[in-house]
Design a protein around this motif. Structure first.
Motif, PDB file in Angstrom:
ATOM      1  N   GLN A   3      24.270  35.966  35.827  1.00  0.00           N
ATOM      2  CA  GLN A   3      23.618  35.662  37.182  1.00  0.00           C
ATOM      3  C   GLN A   3      24.592  35.949  38.361  1.00  0.00           C
ATOM      4  OE1 GLN A   3      22.541  31.625  37.104  1.00  0.00           O
ATOM      5  NE2 GLN A   3      20.681  31.858  36.711  1.00  0.00           N
ATOM      6  N   ARG A   4      26.018  35.820  38.045  1.00  0.00           N
ATOM      7  CA  ARG A   4      27.109  36.160  39.191  1.00  0.00           C
ATOM      8  C   ARG A   4      27.266  37.831  39.177  1.00  0.00           C
ATOM      9  NH1 ARG A   4      29.784  31.728  40.761  1.00  0.00           N
ATOM     10  NH2 ARG A   4      29.458  29.887  39.799  1.00  0.00           N
ATOM     11  N   LEU A   5      27.262  38.470  37.923  1.00  0.00           N
ATOM     12  CA  LEU A   5      27.365  39.869  38.158  1.00  0.00           C
ATOM     13  C   LEU A   5      26.073  40.477  37.975  1.00  0.00           C
ATOM     14  CD1 LEU A   5      29.887  39.550  35.028  1.00  0.00           C
ATOM     15  CD2 LEU A   5      30.390  40.364  37.362  1.00  0.00           C
ATOM     16  N   ALA A   6      24.898  39.910  38.134  1.00  0.00           N
ATOM     17  CA  ALA A   6      23.524  40.720  38.107  1.00  0.00           C
ATOM     18  C   ALA A   6      23.505  41.655  39.571  1.00  0.00           C
ATOM     19  CB  ALA A   6      22.404  39.669  38.425  1.00  0.00           C
ATOM     20  N   VAL A   7      24.277  41.378  40.382  1.00  0.00           N
ATOM     21  CA  VAL A   7      24.281  42.028  41.927  1.00  0.00           C
ATOM     22  C   VAL A   7      24.765  43.400  41.558  1.00  0.00           C
ATOM     23  CG1 VAL A   7      24.150  40.088  43.271  1.00  0.00           C
ATOM     24  CG2 VAL A   7      26.296  40.931  42.715  1.00  0.00           C
ATOM     25  N   PHE A   8      25.471  43.539  40.487  1.00  0.00           N
ATOM     26  CA  PHE A   8      26.193  44.947  40.315  1.00  0.00           C
ATOM     27  C   PHE A   8      25.576  45.919  39.242  1.00  0.00           C
ATOM     28  CE2 PHE A   8      29.788  41.954  41.205  1.00  0.00           C
ATOM     29  CZ  PHE A   8      30.251  42.562  42.278  1.00  0.00           C
ATOM     30  N   VAL A  22      30.608  38.148  25.905  1.00  0.00           N
ATOM     31  CA  VAL A  22      29.617  38.867  26.529  1.00  0.00           C
ATOM     32  C   VAL A  22      30.575  40.373  26.794  1.00  0.00           C
ATOM     33  CG1 VAL A  22      28.258  39.401  28.557  1.00  0.00           C
ATOM     34  CG2 VAL A  22      28.776  37.040  27.858  1.00  0.00           C
ATOM     35  N   ALA A  23      29.565  41.368  26.731  1.00  0.00           N
ATOM     36  CA  ALA A  23      30.035  42.547  26.686  1.00  0.00           C
ATOM     37  C   ALA A  23      29.248  43.229  28.036  1.00  0.00           C
ATOM     38  CB  ALA A  23      30.160  43.557  25.533  1.00  0.00           C
ATOM     39  N   PHE A  24      29.939  43.890  28.944  1.00  0.00           N
ATOM     40  CA  PHE A  24      29.077  44.598  29.965  1.00  0.00           C
ATOM     41  C   PHE A  24      29.563  46.028  30.156  1.00  0.00           C
ATOM     42  CE2 PHE A  24      29.388  40.235  31.780  1.00  0.00           C
ATOM     43  CZ  PHE A  24      28.058  40.312  31.903  1.00  0.00           C
ATOM     44  N   ASN A  25      28.596  46.804  30.294  1.00  0.00           N
ATOM     45  CA  ASN A  25      28.482  48.279  30.432  1.00  0.00           C
ATOM     46  C   ASN A  25      28.753  48.577  31.863  1.00  0.00           C
ATOM     47  OD1 ASN A  25      28.471  48.935  27.641  1.00  0.00           O
ATOM     48  ND2 ASN A  25      26.332  48.630  27.486  1.00  0.00           N
ATOM     49  N   ALA A  33      35.793  47.856  42.494  1.00  0.00           N
ATOM     50  CA  ALA A  33      36.551  46.922  43.265  1.00  0.00           C
ATOM     51  C   ALA A  33      35.944  45.523  43.372  1.00  0.00           C
ATOM     52  CB  ALA A  33      36.850  47.447  44.626  1.00  0.00           C
ATOM     53  N   GLY A  34      34.528  45.627  43.629  1.00  0.00           N
ATOM     54  CA  GLY A  34      33.725  44.386  43.667  1.00  0.00           C
ATOM     55  C   GLY A  34      33.567  43.335  42.170  1.00  0.00           C
ATOM     56  N   ILE A  35      33.416  44.405  41.371  1.00  0.00           N
ATOM     57  CA  ILE A  35      33.310  43.948  39.873  1.00  0.00           C
ATOM     58  C   ILE A  35      34.706  43.220  39.535  1.00  0.00           C
ATOM     59  CG2 ILE A  35      33.124  44.120  37.405  1.00  0.00           C
ATOM     60  CD1 ILE A  35      31.012  46.378  38.432  1.00  0.00           C
ATOM     61  N   LYS A  36      35.682  43.814  39.702  1.00  0.00           N
ATOM     62  CA  LYS A  36      37.188  43.365  39.511  1.00  0.00           C
ATOM     63  C   LYS A  36      37.409  41.995  40.321  1.00  0.00           C
ATOM     64  CE  LYS A  36      40.493  46.376  38.800  1.00  0.00           C
ATOM     65  NZ  LYS A  36      41.286  47.686  38.982  1.00  0.00           N
ATOM     66  N   ALA A  37      37.035  42.056  41.490  1.00  0.00           N
ATOM     67  CA  ALA A  37      37.457  40.844  42.325  1.00  0.00           C
ATOM     68  C   ALA A  37      36.774  39.623  41.838  1.00  0.00           C
ATOM     69  CB  ALA A  37      36.987  41.274  43.902  1.00  0.00           C
ATOM     70  N   LEU A  38      35.237  39.806  41.487  1.00  0.00           N
ATOM     71  CA  LEU A  38      34.652  38.888  41.006  1.00  0.00           C
ATOM     72  C   LEU A  38      35.112  38.421  39.436  1.00  0.00           C
ATOM     73  CD1 LEU A  38      32.015  36.765  41.136  1.00  0.00           C
ATOM     74  CD2 LEU A  38      30.901  38.560  40.112  1.00  0.00           C
ATOM     75  N   LEU A  39      35.319  39.099  38.708  1.00  0.00           N
ATOM     76  CA  LEU A  39      35.994  38.872  37.421  1.00  0.00           C
ATOM     77  C   LEU A  39      37.306  37.867  37.758  1.00  0.00           C
ATOM     78  CD1 LEU A  39      35.190  42.072  35.455  1.00  0.00           C
ATOM     79  CD2 LEU A  39      34.158  39.741  35.083  1.00  0.00           C
ATOM     80  N   HIS A  49      37.408  33.963  30.920  1.00  0.00           N
ATOM     81  CA  HIS A  49      38.417  34.796  30.682  1.00  0.00           C
ATOM     82  C   HIS A  49      37.918  36.212  30.388  1.00  0.00           C
ATOM     83  CE1 HIS A  49      42.415  36.490  29.212  1.00  0.00           C
ATOM     84  NE2 HIS A  49      41.645  36.857  28.322  1.00  0.00           N
ATOM     85  N   PHE A  50      38.670  37.095  31.100  1.00  0.00           N
ATOM     86  CA  PHE A  50      37.944  38.671  30.928  1.00  0.00           C
ATOM     87  C   PHE A  50      39.146  39.552  30.582  1.00  0.00           C
ATOM     88  CE2 PHE A  50      39.395  39.257  35.295  1.00  0.00           C
ATOM     89  CZ  PHE A  50      39.822  40.651  35.197  1.00  0.00           C
ATOM     90  N   GLU A  51      38.809  40.575  29.583  1.00  0.00           N
ATOM     91  CA  GLU A  51      39.648  41.636  29.108  1.00  0.00           C
ATOM     92  C   GLU A  51      38.947  42.858  29.322  1.00  0.00           C
ATOM     93  OE1 GLU A  51      40.881  41.100  25.360  1.00  0.00           O
ATOM     94  OE2 GLU A  51      41.715  38.896  25.592  1.00  0.00           O
ATOM     95  N   VAL A  52      39.514  43.979  29.665  1.00  0.00           N
ATOM     96  CA  VAL A  52      38.866  45.267  29.900  1.00  0.00           C
ATOM     97  C   VAL A  52      39.219  45.991  28.402  1.00  0.00           C
ATOM     98  CG1 VAL A  52      38.866  47.419  31.198  1.00  0.00           C
ATOM     99  CG2 VAL A  52      39.052  45.361  32.230  1.00  0.00           C
ATOM    100  N   GLY A  53      38.025  46.346  27.758  1.00  0.00           N
ATOM    101  CA  GLY A  53      38.196  46.934  26.408  1.00  0.00           C
ATOM    102  C   GLY A  53      38.422  48.660  26.595  1.00  0.00           C
ATOM    103  N   CYS A  54      37.849  49.111  27.758  1.00  0.00           N
ATOM    104  CA  CYS A  54      37.966  50.667  27.932  1.00  0.00           C
ATOM    105  C   CYS A  54      37.625  50.725  29.422  1.00  0.00           C
ATOM    106  CB  CYS A  54      36.863  51.188  27.015  1.00  0.00           C
ATOM    107  SG  CYS A  54      37.034  53.202  27.411  1.00  0.00           S
TER     108      CYS A  54
END
Length: 62
Positions: A3-8, A22-25, A33-39, A49-54
């Motif tokens: 829900q929090r990331l749905a706006v993107f 959860v994996a996001f594309n 910038a907005g996604i990184k700020a929310l994460l 917790h989040f990690e960037v795979g690629c």
């Protein structure tokens, strides 16, 4: 989290109910910038917790 990331307008999937990863594309024209700020905010607030795979240069430079 979805829900929090749905706006993107991200695509993604949940691995399983036993292991709630959860994996996001992100689309190439996403608001990185907005996604990184929310994460980052979610991690600071102990929501997740989040990690960037690629990541592309656009991601890392946002």
């Amino acid at each position: 989290m979805h829900q929090r990331l749905a706006v993107f307008n991200l695509g993604g999937e949940v691995m399983s109910t036993d292991f709630p990863m959860v994996a996001f594309n992100d689309p190439a024209d996403a608001d990185f910038a907005g996604i990184k700020a929310l994460l980052s905010q979610g991690q600071e607030d102990s929501w997740w917790h989040f990690e960037v795979g690629c990541g592309t240069d656009e991601w890392w430079n946002a």
